[in-house]
Design an enzyme around this catalytic site. Structure first.
Site, PDB file in Angstrom:
ATOM      1  N   GLY A   1      40.204  57.847  39.554  1.00 48.93           N
ATOM      2  CA  GLY A   1      40.207  59.299  39.345  1.00 48.93           C
ATOM      3  C   GLY A   1      41.264  59.630  38.315  1.00 48.93           C
ATOM      4  N   SER A   2      42.140  60.551  38.652  1.00 51.24           N
ATOM      5  CA  SER A   2      43.132  61.006  37.660  1.00 51.24           C
ATOM      6  C   SER A   2      44.101  59.909  37.239  1.00 51.24           C
ATOM      7  CB  SER A   2      43.911  62.205  38.196  1.00 51.24           C
ATOM      8  OG  SER A   2      44.688  61.818  39.304  1.00 51.24           O
TER       9      SER A   2
ATOM     10  N   GLU B   1      48.092  60.703  49.804  1.00 41.05           N
ATOM     11  CA  GLU B   1      47.333  60.517  51.037  1.00 41.05           C
ATOM     12  C   GLU B   1      47.190  61.812  51.811  1.00 41.05           C
ATOM     13  OE1 GLU B   1      47.559  56.777  53.391  1.00 41.05           O
ATOM     14  OE2 GLU B   1      49.556  56.821  52.512  1.00 41.05           O
TER      15      GLU B   1
ATOM     16  N   PHE C   1      44.533  50.263  41.878  1.00 44.22           N
ATOM     17  CA  PHE C   1      43.322  50.609  41.142  1.00 44.22           C
ATOM     18  C   PHE C   1      43.150  52.127  41.104  1.00 44.22           C
ATOM     19  CE2 PHE C   1      38.659  51.506  41.149  1.00 44.22           C
ATOM     20  CZ  PHE C   1      38.425  51.122  39.827  1.00 44.22           C
TER      21      PHE C   1
HETATM   22  C1  BEZ Z   1      42.830  57.808  41.573  1.00 43.94           C
HETATM   23  O1  BEZ Z   1      42.199  56.778  41.506  1.00 43.94           O
HETATM   24  O2  BEZ Z   1      43.123  58.432  40.588  1.00 43.94           O
HETATM   25  C2  BEZ Z   1      43.206  58.308  42.917  1.00 43.94           C
HETATM   26  C3  BEZ Z   1      42.233  58.544  43.834  1.00 43.94           C
HETATM   27  C4  BEZ Z   1      42.591  59.021  45.065  1.00 43.94           C
HETATM   28  C5  BEZ Z   1      43.912  59.258  45.389  1.00 43.94           C
HETATM   29  C6  BEZ Z   1      44.877  58.971  44.460  1.00 43.94           C
HETATM   30  C7  BEZ Z   1      44.516  58.518  43.215  1.00 43.94           C
END
Ligand code: BEZ
Length: 235
Positions: free
Chosen positions: A25-26, A112, A22
């Site tokens: 964010g980016s 991470e 899921f």
């Molecule tokens: C994301 O959902 O884009 C994401 C959020 C945190 C770490 C890596 C990806």
């Protein structure tokens, strides 16, 4: 339902060709490699906030930028925030074929480094069949050193505007997130994100920076196709 961290399940997750990731964010606008399905939808029990310091992508160790993380709703209720929560955190789930899981995990685990940990949560696809799917999600927990907690929205907007890192301007991350959420549908609006964009536009207008709606972001999206898309993963 809120996050459950089943670290013991991690080794086996995806072995039945059921590896779903899921993105909130980016990942919404920069998909992981090798995905064969992308499904818009949402998770529940969390609040998305620009409360994670970014030293590696939209800032530097000396001047960290701000990126999103998810806060467990029950924990969020104990905090004083300036924005109301949305009931759902919208994003996109990506299916990774079994034979690519190890490679994609390795690629994603780089994420991470700056404080994110792996959690699992049910994802609800926005279109039928809306059967929940168990997804892996990266969350910067309140215990990680990059977690900042509640931020004053004006200060946060100003901070985003002045930050940049190896992946580009922090502003671009915020504006692209808002645009990507709009692309998921009307219900996918996130008031925290929308309000920050508005505050940034207000600051820029006051500073005399002229921007015709969409022009700056449009220019930057063109750039993504060349170098930025190939850069390392970011939050
Ligand atoms: C994301 O959902 O884009 C994401 C959020 C945190 C770490 C890596 C990806």
């Amino acid at each position: 339902m809120a996050t459950e961290n089943h670290a013991p399940g991690l080794a086996t997750f995806g072995q039945n060709d059921d590896f779903w990731l899921f993105g909130y964010g980016s990942l919404i606008w920069k998909p992981p490699p090798h995905f064969d399905k992308r499904v818009p939808g949402y998770i529940e029990g969390y609040v998305r906030r620009f409360w994670q310091a970014s030293e590696d992508h939209r800032g530097t160790p000396e001047a960290p930028g701000r990126v999103v993380t998810l806060i467990d709703r029950a924990h969020w209720e104990t905090l004083t925030d300036h924005h109301e929560p949305t009931e759902r955190v919208w994003g996109a789930a990506y299916h990774i074929p079994r034979e690519k899981v190890a490679e994609v995990r390795e690629y994603l685990d780089i994420r991470e480094i700056n404080g994110y940990s792996i959690q699992f949560t049910p994802f609800i696809p926005s279109s039928a069949p809306s059967t929940p799917i168990q997804t892996l999600v990266y969350i910067g927990l309140p215990s990680n050193p990059q977690f900042l907690g509640p931020q004053d929205p004006d200060e946060l907007a100003a901070h985003i505007l002045k930050s940049r890192g190896p992946s580009g301007e922090n502003r671009e991350y915020l504006f692209q997130l808002e645009e990507a959420l709009r692309g998921l549908g009307e219900g996918a609006r996130d008031e925290h994100v929308r309000d920050l964009v508005e505050r940034c536009r207000g600051i820029e207008a006051k500073e005399g920076r002229k921007e015709v709606e969409g022009d700056v972001v449009g220019e930057r999206l063109k750039k993504v196709g060349s170098t930025e898309e190939q850069e390392e993963v970011e939050k």
